[in-house]
Design a protein around this motif. Structure first.
Motif, PDB file in Angstrom:
ATOM      1  N   ASP A  15      -3.186  11.450  11.764  1.00 56.80           N
ATOM      2  CA  ASP A  15      -3.634  12.985  11.056  1.00 56.80           C
ATOM      3  C   ASP A  15      -4.047  12.827   9.557  1.00 56.80           C
ATOM      4  O   ASP A  15      -3.388  13.691   8.779  1.00 56.80           O
ATOM      5  N   SER A  16      -4.926  11.923   9.328  1.00 53.23           N
ATOM      6  CA  SER A  16      -5.349  11.693   8.068  1.00 53.23           C
ATOM      7  C   SER A  16      -4.644  11.755   6.921  1.00 53.23           C
ATOM      8  O   SER A  16      -4.627  11.611   5.577  1.00 53.23           O
ATOM      9  N   MET A  17      -3.340  10.960   7.322  1.00 50.52           N
ATOM     10  CA  MET A  17      -2.277  10.444   6.444  1.00 50.52           C
ATOM     11  C   MET A  17      -2.606   9.047   5.838  1.00 50.52           C
ATOM     12  O   MET A  17      -2.284   7.972   6.481  1.00 50.52           O
ATOM     13  N   ILE A  18      -3.575   9.046   5.009  1.00 56.30           N
ATOM     14  CA  ILE A  18      -3.984   7.893   4.342  1.00 56.30           C
ATOM     15  C   ILE A  18      -4.356   8.179   2.958  1.00 56.30           C
ATOM     16  O   ILE A  18      -5.089   9.082   2.788  1.00 56.30           O
ATOM     17  N   THR A  19      -4.127   7.204   1.964  1.00 56.52           N
ATOM     18  CA  THR A  19      -4.604   7.505   0.586  1.00 56.52           C
ATOM     19  C   THR A  19      -6.227   7.290   0.778  1.00 56.52           C
ATOM     20  O   THR A  19      -6.880   6.548   0.902  1.00 56.52           O
ATOM     21  N   LYS A  20      -6.779   8.323   0.115  1.00 50.81           N
ATOM     22  CA  LYS A  20      -8.255   8.689   0.236  1.00 50.81           C
ATOM     23  C   LYS A  20      -8.943   7.566  -0.930  1.00 50.81           C
ATOM     24  O   LYS A  20      -8.486   7.202  -1.751  1.00 50.81           O
ATOM     25  N   PHE A  21     -10.181   7.523  -0.379  1.00 48.87           N
ATOM     26  CA  PHE A  21     -10.918   6.542  -0.997  1.00 48.87           C
ATOM     27  C   PHE A  21     -10.906   6.507  -2.324  1.00 48.87           C
ATOM     28  O   PHE A  21     -11.021   5.494  -3.307  1.00 48.87           O
ATOM     29  N   GLU A  22     -11.246   7.819  -2.877  1.00 48.11           N
ATOM     30  CA  GLU A  22     -11.282   8.099  -4.354  1.00 48.11           C
ATOM     31  C   GLU A  22     -10.157   7.834  -5.179  1.00 48.11           C
ATOM     32  O   GLU A  22     -10.167   6.997  -6.106  1.00 48.11           O
ATOM     33  N   VAL A  23      -8.869   8.187  -4.417  1.00 46.72           N
ATOM     34  CA  VAL A  23      -7.750   7.713  -5.158  1.00 46.72           C
ATOM     35  C   VAL A  23      -7.363   6.317  -5.084  1.00 46.72           C
ATOM     36  O   VAL A  23      -6.944   5.691  -6.106  1.00 46.72           O
ATOM     37  N   ARG A  24      -7.703   5.768  -3.831  1.00 42.09           N
ATOM     38  CA  ARG A  24      -7.445   4.312  -3.661  1.00 42.09           C
ATOM     39  C   ARG A  24      -8.080   3.440  -4.638  1.00 42.09           C
ATOM     40  O   ARG A  24      -7.859   2.255  -5.218  1.00 42.09           O
ATOM     41  N   ALA A  25      -9.359   3.924  -5.080  1.00 39.75           N
ATOM     42  CA  ALA A  25     -10.205   3.235  -6.033  1.00 39.75           C
ATOM     43  C   ALA A  25      -9.696   2.996  -7.502  1.00 39.75           C
ATOM     44  O   ALA A  25      -9.690   2.091  -7.988  1.00 39.75           O
ATOM     45  N   LEU A  26      -9.170   4.029  -7.899  1.00 38.49           N
ATOM     46  CA  LEU A  26      -8.624   3.943  -9.428  1.00 38.49           C
ATOM     47  C   LEU A  26      -7.178   3.432  -8.941  1.00 38.49           C
ATOM     48  O   LEU A  26      -6.645   2.534 -10.070  1.00 38.49           O
ATOM     49  N   ALA A  27      -6.479   3.607  -7.908  1.00 41.82           N
ATOM     50  CA  ALA A  27      -5.240   2.902  -7.624  1.00 41.82           C
ATOM     51  C   ALA A  27      -5.386   1.363  -7.862  1.00 41.82           C
ATOM     52  O   ALA A  27      -4.496   0.597  -8.547  1.00 41.82           O
ATOM     53  N   LEU A  28      -6.519   0.728  -7.228  1.00 35.40           N
ATOM     54  CA  LEU A  28      -6.714  -0.704  -7.147  1.00 35.40           C
ATOM     55  C   LEU A  28      -7.137  -1.134  -8.548  1.00 35.40           C
ATOM     56  O   LEU A  28      -6.658  -2.396  -9.002  1.00 35.40           O
ATOM     57  N   ALA A  29      -7.666  -0.284  -9.429  1.00 37.73           N
ATOM     58  CA  ALA A  29      -8.188  -0.823 -10.761  1.00 37.73           C
ATOM     59  C   ALA A  29      -6.886  -0.839 -11.725  1.00 37.73           C
ATOM     60  O   ALA A  29      -6.856  -1.734 -12.351  1.00 37.73           O
ATOM     61  N   ARG A  30      -5.886   0.070 -11.441  1.00 33.76           N
ATOM     62  CA  ARG A  30      -4.756  -0.078 -12.219  1.00 33.76           C
ATOM     63  C   ARG A  30      -3.667  -1.087 -11.502  1.00 33.76           C
ATOM     64  O   ARG A  30      -3.026  -1.719 -12.336  1.00 33.76           O
ATOM     65  N   LEU A  31      -3.610  -1.389 -10.304  1.00 32.89           N
ATOM     66  CA  LEU A  31      -2.891  -2.578  -9.806  1.00 32.89           C
ATOM     67  C   LEU A  31      -3.220  -3.885  -9.968  1.00 32.89           C
ATOM     68  O   LEU A  31      -2.500  -4.784 -10.155  1.00 32.89           O
ATOM     69  N   GLY A  32      -4.617  -4.252 -10.010  1.00 33.76           N
ATOM     70  CA  GLY A  32      -5.247  -5.292 -10.709  1.00 33.76           C
ATOM     71  C   GLY A  32      -4.900  -6.403  -9.637  1.00 33.76           C
ATOM     72  O   GLY A  32      -4.419  -7.600 -10.283  1.00 33.76           O
ATOM     73  N   PRO A  33      -4.896  -6.378  -8.272  1.00 32.06           N
ATOM     74  CA  PRO A  33      -4.593  -7.524  -7.426  1.00 32.06           C
ATOM     75  C   PRO A  33      -5.460  -8.762  -7.719  1.00 32.06           C
ATOM     76  O   PRO A  33      -6.834  -8.295  -7.677  1.00 32.06           O
ATOM     77  N   ARG A  34      -5.081  -9.857  -7.576  1.00 30.00           N
ATOM     78  CA  ARG A  34      -5.706 -11.241  -7.512  1.00 30.00           C
ATOM     79  C   ARG A  34      -5.045 -12.238  -6.981  1.00 30.00           C
ATOM     80  O   ARG A  34      -3.799 -12.162  -6.606  1.00 30.00           O
ATOM     81  N   PRO A  35      -5.561 -13.450  -6.963  1.00 28.19           N
ATOM     82  CA  PRO A  35      -4.964 -14.550  -6.241  1.00 28.19           C
ATOM     83  C   PRO A  35      -3.857 -14.952  -7.096  1.00 28.19           C
ATOM     84  O   PRO A  35      -3.942 -15.094  -8.191  1.00 28.19           O
ATOM     85  N   GLY A  36      -2.629 -15.409  -6.432  1.00 32.13           N
ATOM     86  CA  GLY A  36      -1.411 -15.686  -7.137  1.00 32.13           C
ATOM     87  C   GLY A  36      -0.618 -14.618  -7.319  1.00 32.13           C
ATOM     88  O   GLY A  36       0.671 -14.760  -7.635  1.00 32.13           O
ATOM     89  N   ASP A  37      -0.936 -12.930  -7.044  1.00 25.63           N
ATOM     90  CA  ASP A  37      -0.171 -12.122  -7.339  1.00 25.63           C
ATOM     91  C   ASP A  37       0.633 -11.745  -5.992  1.00 25.63           C
ATOM     92  O   ASP A  37       0.176 -12.106  -4.842  1.00 25.63           O
ATOM     93  N   LEU A  38       1.741 -10.835  -6.113  1.00 28.02           N
ATOM     94  CA  LEU A  38       2.362 -10.425  -5.088  1.00 28.02           C
ATOM     95  C   LEU A  38       2.302  -8.973  -5.404  1.00 28.02           C
ATOM     96  O   LEU A  38       2.701  -8.424  -6.364  1.00 28.02           O
TER      97      LEU A  38
END
Length: 411
Positions: free
Chosen positions: A230-253
């Motif tokens: 039912d569209s219960m998903i983080t929309k890609f516009e929000v996800r883009a900024l969220a990923l930028a702030r999370l900064g996931p990289r190899p070695g991270d959890l």
């Protein structure tokens, strides 16, 4: 010249051309295994700085030096320190077969697609998280970061450990064990390297770039790339900024709390991080697993309700994404903020919940910032024309731990 000779796993150390050395530096076992030229000084390699100072004194007098090292000394070895101190033009490097190459050979596997990580003298959490995230990893071990410690941290993961000890010697041993079996043993000091394998993906695809998998060509994937309800998903516009702030990289959890479809966890895993998705609904748990499998990444899924279920997660995350809402949101954000080593990102649809979420972040010592995201997507209309369809606005808050306090959190 400084002649650097790698004592590989393929036979005796070849010291031809080094007979005239005035100084021979190496580990005790390497020095005992070669014939040191008569009159040459022997220095047993322990702390690196005093040994380099001794080498410098001989170099200043233009007297020849030989350094004995394990395997390929240019691969997580002494060549880096020597080149930094004396310059690469002074080095004559003669590599042997590295322990990593030998271990994969004993296992009968190619290793151009393997990730190699050193836990020798380093925080083992990076090696552990790389093992969680990637199907083929070689870990160079050290005191406090051997097979037992790796096994204990990886207990419950679908991995096989190949423990290679005393490679190239009469006492060589190569054993395949589960993480639990590795955790329960005293392996002694002879371990060279530990391979961590997801057995079903151990062969891997044909590669043109060695090491880490190629970074994805894009991220913030559209919602159609994920199964969701039912569209219960983080929309890609929000996800883009969220990923930028999370900064996931190899070695991270990274934790994805209130994961829903698991889109954030999957995207973080595609970028090389180890991920844990926390989801309270059983159908959501299966949806996250299906999305992870569809994108070819490993996501550990924990079925339970935050914040209580978070107490069962032993390892502190580098970054946390909190989605969803509800009355428990401030407590969830506070629990995540206490554990996060670097940052927490919170997505909120309700204005009323913003102050409490912000207070939870700042109350845990994080500096807080945020934005209101409002976007409109192109939508077709009859007659080959287009309108703008507004998406629901979303608040995105993020808390960042000040650098002076980022180390040792949760220890």
């Amino acid at each position: 010249m400084i002649t650097v000779i790698g004592a590989g796993t393929d036979g005796p150390v070849d010291v031809r051309g080094a007979e005239g050395a005035a100084l021979v530096v190496g580990g005790r076992r390497h020095l005992d295994a070669v014939k040191v030229p008569e009159g040459a000084e022997r220095v047993v390699l322990g702390p690196l700085a005093p040994a380099l100072d001794t080498v410098a004194a001989y170099v200043a007098e233009e007297r020849p030096v030989v350094v004995l090292a394990s395997g390929d000394p240019g691969f997580f070895g002494i060549v880096r320190a020597l080149a930094e101190r004396f310059g690469p033009e002074r080095l004559d490097v003669r590599p042997g077969v590295s322990s990593v190459a030998a271990a994969f050979a004993r296992a009968g596997l190619p290793w151009d697609d393997a990730v190699v990580v050193s836990a020798h003298g380093r925080d083992p959490r990076t090696a552990v998280n790389v093992c969680r995230a990637h199907p083929k990893v070689a870990v160079l071990t050290g005191p406090g970061a051997g097979p037992a410690e790796l096994g204990a941290a990886l207990r419950g993961e679908r991995r096989t450990l190949v423990v290679a000890s005393a490679l190239g010697s009469a006492g060589e041993s190569v054993e395949r064990v589960t993480p639990g079996e590795a955790a329960g043993r005293d392996w002694g000091p002879a371990v060279n390297v530990v391979l961590c394998l997801a057995e079903t993906r151990a062969l891997g695809p044909v590669r043109t770039v060695a090491g880490l998998a190629e970074r994805p060509a894009g991220w913030a994937l559209t919602e159609t790339e994920f199964a969701h309800r039912d569209s219960m998903i983080t929309k890609f516009e929000v996800r883009a900024l969220a990923l930028a702030r999370l900064g996931p990289r190899p070695g991270d959890l990274v934790w994805d709390v209130g994961a829903g479809s698991g889109s954030v966890a999957v995207e973080c895993a595609r970028l090389g991080a180890a991920t844990v998705a926390v989801e309270r609904d059983a159908d959501g748990v299966e949806r996250v697993r299906a999305n992870a499998a569809a994108h070819g990444v490993d996501v550990r899924v924990v079925h339970g309700e935050a914040p209580r279920v978070l107490d069962g997660l032993d390892d502190d995350p580098d970054a946390v994404f909190v989605g969803g809402g509800g009355r428990e949101l401030p407590a969830v954000v506070a629990a995540c903020a206490r554990r996060a080593r670097r940052t927490v990102v919170v997505a909120l649809a309700a204005l009323d919940r913003v102050p409490a979420a912000r207070a939870a972040l700042t109350g845990a010592g994080l500096t807080c910032d945020g934005v209101l995201l409002q976007s409109s997507r192109l939508a077709p209309l009859p007659g080959d024309v287009t309108r703008l369809a507004a998406a629901n606005p979303v608040f995105l808050l993020w808390g960042v731990r000040p650098p002076a306090h980022s180390e040792g959190v949760g220890e």
